[in-house]
Structure formats: structure tokens, C-alpha cells
Design a protein around this motif. Structure first.
Motif, PDB file in Angstrom:
ATOM      1  N   GLU A   1      47.571  96.299   5.388  1.00 37.70           N
ATOM      2  CA  GLU A   1      46.343  95.946   4.622  1.00 37.70           C
ATOM      3  C   GLU A   1      45.125  96.612   5.178  1.00 37.70           C
ATOM      4  OE1 GLU A   1      44.019  94.332   1.368  1.00 37.70           O
ATOM      5  OE2 GLU A   1      46.245  94.564   1.798  1.00 37.70           O
ATOM      6  N   VAL A   2      45.252  96.759   6.445  1.00 38.31           N
ATOM      7  CA  VAL A   2      44.143  97.457   7.183  1.00 38.31           C
ATOM      8  C   VAL A   2      44.054  98.813   6.779  1.00 38.31           C
ATOM      9  CG1 VAL A   2      43.442  98.275   9.563  1.00 38.31           C
ATOM     10  CG2 VAL A   2      43.908  95.928   9.365  1.00 38.31           C
ATOM     11  N   PHE A   3      45.434  99.678   6.534  1.00 43.34           N
ATOM     12  CA  PHE A   3      45.299 100.973   6.100  1.00 43.34           C
ATOM     13  C   PHE A   3      44.688 101.114   4.650  1.00 43.34           C
ATOM     14  CE2 PHE A   3      47.468 101.739  10.367  1.00 43.34           C
ATOM     15  CZ  PHE A   3      46.635 102.907  10.564  1.00 43.34           C
ATOM     16  N   VAL A   4      45.152 100.142   3.843  1.00 41.43           N
ATOM     17  CA  VAL A   4      44.641  99.979   2.697  1.00 41.43           C
ATOM     18  C   VAL A   4      43.284  99.988   2.277  1.00 41.43           C
ATOM     19  CG1 VAL A   4      44.669  98.898   0.218  1.00 41.43           C
ATOM     20  CG2 VAL A   4      46.782  99.271   1.500  1.00 41.43           C
ATOM     21  N   LEU A   5      42.708  99.048   3.290  1.00 45.06           N
ATOM     22  CA  LEU A   5      41.146  98.987   3.328  1.00 45.06           C
ATOM     23  C   LEU A   5      40.461 100.267   3.912  1.00 45.06           C
ATOM     24  CD1 LEU A   5      40.904  95.170   4.343  1.00 45.06           C
ATOM     25  CD2 LEU A   5      40.790  96.094   1.893  1.00 45.06           C
ATOM     26  N   LEU A   6      40.953 100.609   4.937  1.00 46.42           N
ATOM     27  CA  LEU A   6      40.552 102.047   5.507  1.00 46.42           C
ATOM     28  C   LEU A   6      40.489 103.190   4.653  1.00 46.42           C
ATOM     29  CD1 LEU A   6      39.054 102.918   7.899  1.00 46.42           C
ATOM     30  CD2 LEU A   6      41.285 103.464   9.066  1.00 46.42           C
ATOM     31  N   ASN A   7      41.728 103.155   3.850  1.00 40.03           N
ATOM     32  CA  ASN A   7      41.834 104.548   3.021  1.00 40.03           C
ATOM     33  C   ASN A   7      40.684 103.816   1.658  1.00 40.03           C
ATOM     34  OD1 ASN A   7      43.659 105.899   4.356  1.00 40.03           O
ATOM     35  ND2 ASN A   7      45.300 104.967   3.444  1.00 40.03           N
ATOM     36  N   ARG A   8      40.563 102.879   1.447  1.00 39.24           N
ATOM     37  CA  ARG A   8      39.648 102.510   0.279  1.00 39.24           C
ATOM     38  C   ARG A   8      38.184 103.010   0.817  1.00 39.24           C
ATOM     39  NH1 ARG A   8      38.620  96.722  -1.906  1.00 39.24           N
ATOM     40  NH2 ARG A   8      36.939  97.094  -3.293  1.00 39.24           N
ATOM     41  N   GLU A   9      37.862 102.702   2.005  1.00 43.09           N
ATOM     42  CA  GLU A   9      36.424 102.900   2.584  1.00 43.09           C
ATOM     43  C   GLU A   9      36.230 104.508   2.726  1.00 43.09           C
ATOM     44  OE1 GLU A   9      33.074 101.052   4.474  1.00 43.09           O
ATOM     45  OE2 GLU A   9      34.834 100.507   3.202  1.00 43.09           O
ATOM     46  N   VAL A  10      37.328 105.110   3.175  1.00 39.35           N
ATOM     47  CA  VAL A  10      37.227 106.505   3.297  1.00 39.35           C
ATOM     48  C   VAL A  10      36.952 107.312   1.895  1.00 39.35           C
ATOM     49  CG1 VAL A  10      38.572 108.607   3.554  1.00 39.35           C
ATOM     50  CG2 VAL A  10      38.405 106.812   5.340  1.00 39.35           C
ATOM     51  N   ASP A  11      37.760 106.837   0.980  1.00 38.39           N
ATOM     52  CA  ASP A  11      37.448 107.315  -0.639  1.00 38.39           C
ATOM     53  C   ASP A  11      36.162 107.113  -1.012  1.00 38.39           C
ATOM     54  OD1 ASP A  11      38.882 108.539  -2.840  1.00 38.39           O
ATOM     55  OD2 ASP A  11      38.218 106.690  -3.794  1.00 38.39           O
ATOM     56  N   LEU A  12      35.595 105.748  -0.722  1.00 35.51           N
ATOM     57  CA  LEU A  12      34.222 105.480  -1.216  1.00 35.51           C
ATOM     58  C   LEU A  12      33.192 106.351  -0.840  1.00 35.51           C
ATOM     59  CD1 LEU A  12      34.226 101.553  -1.232  1.00 35.51           C
ATOM     60  CD2 LEU A  12      34.487 103.178  -3.241  1.00 35.51           C
ATOM     61  N   TYR A  13      33.319 106.836   0.575  1.00 36.42           N
ATOM     62  CA  TYR A  13      32.330 107.608   1.091  1.00 36.42           C
ATOM     63  C   TYR A  13      32.386 109.169   1.083  1.00 36.42           C
ATOM     64  CZ  TYR A  13      30.015 103.433   2.340  1.00 36.42           C
ATOM     65  OH  TYR A  13      29.538 102.258   2.554  1.00 36.42           O
ATOM     66  N   ARG A  14      33.632 109.713   0.255  1.00 38.62           N
ATOM     67  CA  ARG A  14      34.189 110.912   0.408  1.00 38.62           C
ATOM     68  C   ARG A  14      33.007 112.051  -0.013  1.00 38.62           C
ATOM     69  NH1 ARG A  14      38.756 111.407  -3.848  1.00 38.62           N
ATOM     70  NH2 ARG A  14      38.443 113.722  -3.398  1.00 38.62           N
TER      71      ARG A  14
END
Length: 136
Positions: free
Chosen positions: A42-55
Motif C-alpha cells: 500500500e505504501v508503494f501504491v500511494l507513493l507511485n500515485r503521488e509521483v504520478d500526480l506531480y509528474r
């Protein structure tokens, strides 16, 4: 403008939506591989989502630098191959988006620190950050 935190102690944060609330036992929390695996996934799901939002932010390379640095350290310290694979995927995503941002911001008139629009690098055919967030 910037929102101000309420007086005294913990001010309330409006609009906070948690996709997952973990219920863990009071004793022996995060001691089993199953528990750790679930949390890290779940941490990596959320981290990847954060990365995608600020790309599409001009400051993405600087934003992701600390993430990549910490994940590389994590990979050296951890022996679990699955967790290293999650981490490696996030590192690759950060590097890909950093390369894009570095190339795209070279076309900007202003320096990245002077850009006022968060998603100044977003192509016009891509949904906004809010739309991408709501879709996840």
C-alpha cells in the motif's frame, strides 16, 4: 492563498480521504510477513500515485530526488526481492518523469522556481491533476 492552521494543537484537515484504514492487532503488530507485505504494498501504491500526480511539475526532478535517494538506500538494506522490485519500479518511474520534466522545462520562459502553475509541463491532451487523482 495559503490556509492557516487553527490555533492551539492539531487543527483539522478538511477533505482528507484515506483509501485504506488498516486494522492491526494490538499485540505483535507488523511482525508477520503478511502484515509487512500488505503495508509496504500500500505504501508503494500511494507513493507511485503521488509521483504520478506531480509528474508535470517543473520542479519534479527536485521533488523526486529525495524519494529516489531514500529508495536506493532501502534497496541496499532490504533482502526481500518483492519489496526491492516495488522500490525499483518507483525509482524507474521517478527517473522517467524527471527526464521528461528536465527536457520539457528547457522550453519554459521562466526558471522552474518562478513558474506559478504547478502543472506547467502538462500536455494539453492530458487530464488535470485533480481529474487524474479523482480517477484513482
Amino acid at each position: 492563498g495559503k490556509s492557516k492552521k487553527g490555533g492551539g494543537g492539531g487543527g483539522t484537515i478538511r477533505g482528507l480521504r484515506l483509501p485504506l484504514i488498516l486494522k492491526l492487532p494490538k499485540e505483535g503488530t507488523l511482525r508477520t510477513m503478511e502484515q509487512l507485505d500488505g503495508v509496504l504494498k500500500e505504501v508503494f501504491v500511494l507513493l507511485n500515485r503521488e509521483v504520478d500526480l506531480y509528474r508535470y511539475s517543473p520542479g519534479f526532478p527536485e521533488f523526486s530526488f529525495q524519494i529516489v535517494q531514500r529508495l536506493r538506500k532501502f534497496n541496499k538494506e532490504i533482502s526481500n526481492g518483492r519489496w526491492r522490485a516495488y522500490s525499483k519500479g518507483t525509482i524507474e518511474l521517478c527517473e522517467k518523469h524527471s527526464t521528461f520534466a528536465t527536457q520539457a522545462r528547457s522550453t519554459l520562459v521562466d526558471a522552474p522556481k518562478d513558474v506559478r502553475r504547478l502543472e506547467a509541463l502538462k500536455p494539453s491532451n492530458i487530464p488535470s491533476m485533480r481529474d487524474r487523482h479523482d480517477a484513482t
